[in-house]
Write a protein that holds these residues in place. Structure first.
Motif, PDB file in Angstrom:
ATOM      1  N   LEU A 165      38.119  32.711  47.619  1.00  0.00           N
ATOM      2  CA  LEU A 165      37.654  34.085  47.721  1.00  0.00           C
ATOM      3  C   LEU A 165      37.362  34.415  49.175  1.00  0.00           C
ATOM      4  CD1 LEU A 165      35.137  34.236  44.713  1.00  0.00           C
ATOM      5  CD2 LEU A 165      37.416  35.276  44.826  1.00  0.00           C
ATOM      6  N   ASP A 166      37.561  35.674  49.529  1.00  0.00           N
ATOM      7  CA  ASP A 166      37.236  36.163  50.857  1.00  0.00           C
ATOM      8  C   ASP A 166      35.876  36.851  50.818  1.00  0.00           C
ATOM      9  OD1 ASP A 166      37.515  38.629  53.001  1.00  0.00           O
ATOM     10  OD2 ASP A 166      38.558  36.813  53.657  1.00  0.00           O
ATOM     11  N   ARG A 167      35.205  36.920  51.972  1.00  0.00           N
ATOM     12  CA  ARG A 167      33.884  37.545  51.986  1.00  0.00           C
ATOM     13  C   ARG A 167      33.937  39.030  51.648  1.00  0.00           C
ATOM     14  NH1 ARG A 167      31.231  37.868  57.361  1.00  0.00           N
ATOM     15  NH2 ARG A 167      32.110  35.781  57.603  1.00  0.00           N
ATOM     16  N   ASP A 168      35.074  39.668  51.822  1.00  0.00           N
ATOM     17  CA  ASP A 168      35.192  41.080  51.483  1.00  0.00           C
ATOM     18  C   ASP A 168      35.218  41.318  49.982  1.00  0.00           C
ATOM     19  OD1 ASP A 168      35.243  41.797  54.141  1.00  0.00           O
ATOM     20  OD2 ASP A 168      37.429  41.695  54.283  1.00  0.00           O
ATOM     21  N   VAL A 169      35.492  40.294  49.203  1.00  0.00           N
ATOM     22  CA  VAL A 169      35.471  40.442  47.746  1.00  0.00           C
ATOM     23  C   VAL A 169      34.022  40.604  47.306  1.00  0.00           C
ATOM     24  CG1 VAL A 169      36.006  39.338  45.544  1.00  0.00           C
ATOM     25  CG2 VAL A 169      37.548  39.053  47.506  1.00  0.00           C
TER      26      VAL A 169
END
Length: 401
Positions: free
Chosen positions: A321-325
């Motif tokens: 997962l990316d932090r923007d999720v």
């Protein structure tokens, strides 16, 4: 209006022997704002989005809440020592701060050097030498640590000289007011000259007003305790200031000619209002079911602040997962990993070193011993005018370029 309504003056609050509930609430609010600023985003869950709204919209101002609280506490330590001993040991003050802040910070830098993705030259020496707010850093959330260290280094160097030259508290309060005015003036001049918003936020000489305001509140509380109590009794004024401040911070932000200049003044003024509404307030222990969880976060706020982005990115990577999720699961991972890392850093590093520090350099004043105690300090005696006296991570802005 009864003098003691809304805030304690003499009666002790329900106490733990080691922490102040009210001050930990302020720390907890600050770290929640910081986490919301870095982690917030639409999750699709109405309750979660409502809880994240303050951090997402003005969480950058959490640093100003930390600045004002830090200045207030450090100011009371300095003033308390001078009132008790007639002097101030700036070297001892600095060593105690070093032993509180450096172990967690330098362990973080070492771990980041081993496992982080950024090149060492983009952050290591800058943060190790506390010049990251001038030299630049890829770990942009640490800029505020440098501002604090510069401020307290100057305080530790100059206050003993101020005392030796017979400076009065009235003069010292005037100097602090001048620092507050100068910081805003510097920002206005910098904005007019085309200084970038990031530099206006990071550079020490642009951001001393929040710390100076906290120390000024400490001076009032020690030198003129009745006036400080009178200020606290104006609680509806501070509610109004805080409400208007929140509106301004959410609507204007920290960018542009207004946000990057007046916005930081509004941020520290809002933070000062929150501190005046919370410090020794009777509502804090009365609403323990709300305040206790916030205070629990506040106890670990420094470790959480230092580690939160690195910990969240590391755990998010396990789930690809990316932090923007910002789904509810991703948010739980971000906040949960940040808190776990911060608690671990506090329990395994910060507190053992603090116990060692207190054996080597034991607390020397009542103010210092009570700085984390739930029981409010006794009202200090009014000092003669001619005798001068003076008075712990701080928080970020969204990852700036």
């Amino acid at each position: 209006m009864p003098a003691n309504r809304g805030h304690r003056t003499d009666a002790p609050a329900p106490a733990s022997r080691t922490r102040r509930l009210d001050l930990d609430v302020v720390r907890g609010l600050a770290i929640l704002l910081a986490l919301g600023w870095h982690f917030g985003g639409p999750s699709g869950n109405v309750v979660l989005d409502a809880l994240q709204w303050p951090g997402e919209h003005f969480g950058w101002a959490g640093v100003d809440l930390f600045f004002v609280l830090s200045g207030f506490l450090m100011g009371r330590l300095v003033l308390g020592e001078h009132r008790r001993t007639g002097s101030f040991d700036g070297r001892r003050f600095t060593l105690r701060r070093v032993l509180k802040l450096w172990p967690v910070l330098y362990l973080f830098l070492a771990v980041h050097a081993l496992f982080g993705a950024e090149p060492l030259g983009s952050y290591l020496w800058q943060n190790a030498l506390h010049v990251q707010n001038f030299a630049g850093t890829s770990l942009s959330h640490l800029w505020s640590l440098a501002v604090e260290e510069h401020f307290y280094l100057v305080l530790a160097l100059l206050f003993p000289l101020f005392v030796k030259r017979g400076g009065s508290l009235e003069l010292f309060a005037g100097i602090l007011a001048g620092v507050i005015a100068a910081a805003l003036a510097f920002r206005l001049l910098g904005s007019w000259a085309g200084v970038s918003d990031v530099r206006l936020q990071w550079r020490t000489y642009f951001r001393l007003d929040g710390l100076a305001a906290g120390v000024l509140l400490a001076v009032i509380s020690i030198r003129w305790p009745q006036r400080f109590d009178a200020l606290q009794r104006l609680r509806w004024l501070w509610v109004g200031v805080a409400a208007l401040g929140v509106w301004f911070l959410a609507a204007v932000g920290k960018s542009g000619p207004v946000g990057s200049t007046l916005g930081f003044t509004v941020a520290w003024a809002t933070a000062a209002a929150v501190l005046l509404l919370t410090y020794r307030a009777t509502w804090v222990p009365r609403l323990r079911w709300v305040t206790a969880p916030v205070a629990a976060l506040g106890r670990y706020s420094y470790g959480i602040y230092i580690w939160h982005i690195f910990a969240a990115d590391a755990v998010l990577g396990w789930f690809a997962l990316d932090r923007d999720v910002s789904t509810p699961f991703a948010q739980a991972v971000k906040y949960g990993s940040a808190i776990v890392a911060g608690v671990a850093a506090t329990l395994l590093v910060e507190r053992p070193v603090l116990r060692l520090r207190d054996r080597i350099l034991p607390p020397g004043t009542d103010a210092e011993q009570r700085s984390v105690s739930d029981a409010p300090p006794p009202a200090p005696a009014v000092l003669p005018q001619e005798i001068p006296v003076l008075h712990a991570p701080v928080l970020p802005a969204r990852l700036a370029a």
